[in-house]
Design a protein around this motif. Structure first.
Motif, PDB file in Angstrom:
ATOM      1  N   PRO A  16       0.710  -1.531  -0.092  1.00  0.00           N
ATOM      2  CA  PRO A  16      -0.246  -0.031   0.093  1.00  0.00           C
ATOM      3  C   PRO A  16       0.982   1.134   0.286  1.00  0.00           C
ATOM      4  O   PRO A  16       1.829   1.429   1.009  1.00  0.00           O
ATOM      5  N   GLU A  18       0.213   4.805   1.178  1.00  0.00           N
ATOM      6  CA  GLU A  18      -0.689   5.553   1.359  1.00  0.00           C
ATOM      7  C   GLU A  18       0.348   6.723   1.832  1.00  0.00           C
ATOM      8  O   GLU A  18       0.626   6.090   3.115  1.00  0.00           O
ATOM      9  N   ARG A  24       0.583  15.241   3.393  1.00  0.00           N
ATOM     10  CA  ARG A  24      -0.996  15.740   2.646  1.00  0.00           C
ATOM     11  C   ARG A  24      -1.053  16.693   3.300  1.00  0.00           C
ATOM     12  O   ARG A  24      -0.904  18.161   2.370  1.00  0.00           O
ATOM     13  N   ASP A  52      -1.083  13.248  -5.474  1.00  0.00           N
ATOM     14  CA  ASP A  52      -1.922  12.693  -4.517  1.00  0.00           C
ATOM     15  C   ASP A  52      -0.694  12.611  -3.225  1.00  0.00           C
ATOM     16  O   ASP A  52      -0.966  12.067  -2.593  1.00  0.00           O
ATOM     17  N   SER A  54       2.083  11.295  -2.331  1.00  0.00           N
ATOM     18  CA  SER A  54       2.851   9.833  -1.982  1.00  0.00           C
ATOM     19  C   SER A  54       4.296  10.432  -2.714  1.00  0.00           C
ATOM     20  O   SER A  54       5.138   9.338  -1.995  1.00  0.00           O
TER      21      SER A  54
END
Length: 82
Positions: A16, A18, A24, A52, A54
């Motif tokens: 993953p 995330e 963020r 995003d 990331s």
């Protein structure tokens, strides 16, 4: 030749990806501390962030260059404490 073939492996992420919630909040020009491993910490300025959040590019202090950090790399990026 392999006997068993797994189809559509390109469609699945390896793990993953995330980002932590504080990733963020990062913006270009933010001063950050980067912990690459326990006991290995440096600082720099955020140069770029993907849409995003990331992936973050950090221009490291002391002329150590620009480095790309991905949220799955196991690094910590924190806003620099004033």
């Amino acid at each position: 030749m392999a006997r068993h073939r797994i189809n559509n492996t390109d469609d699945q992420p390896l793990r993953p990806a995330e980002p932590d919630p504080h990733w963020r909040q990062l913006r270009q020009g933010d001063r950050v501390s980067v912990r690459l491993a326990p006991g290995v910490e440096t600082s720099g300025l955020v140069d770029a962030v993907t849409a995003d959040h990331s992936v973050v590019w950090v221009d490291l202090d002391g002329g150590r260059g620009r480095t790309l950090l991905h949220c799955a790399d196991g690094v910590e990026i924190r806003p620099h404490e004033s």
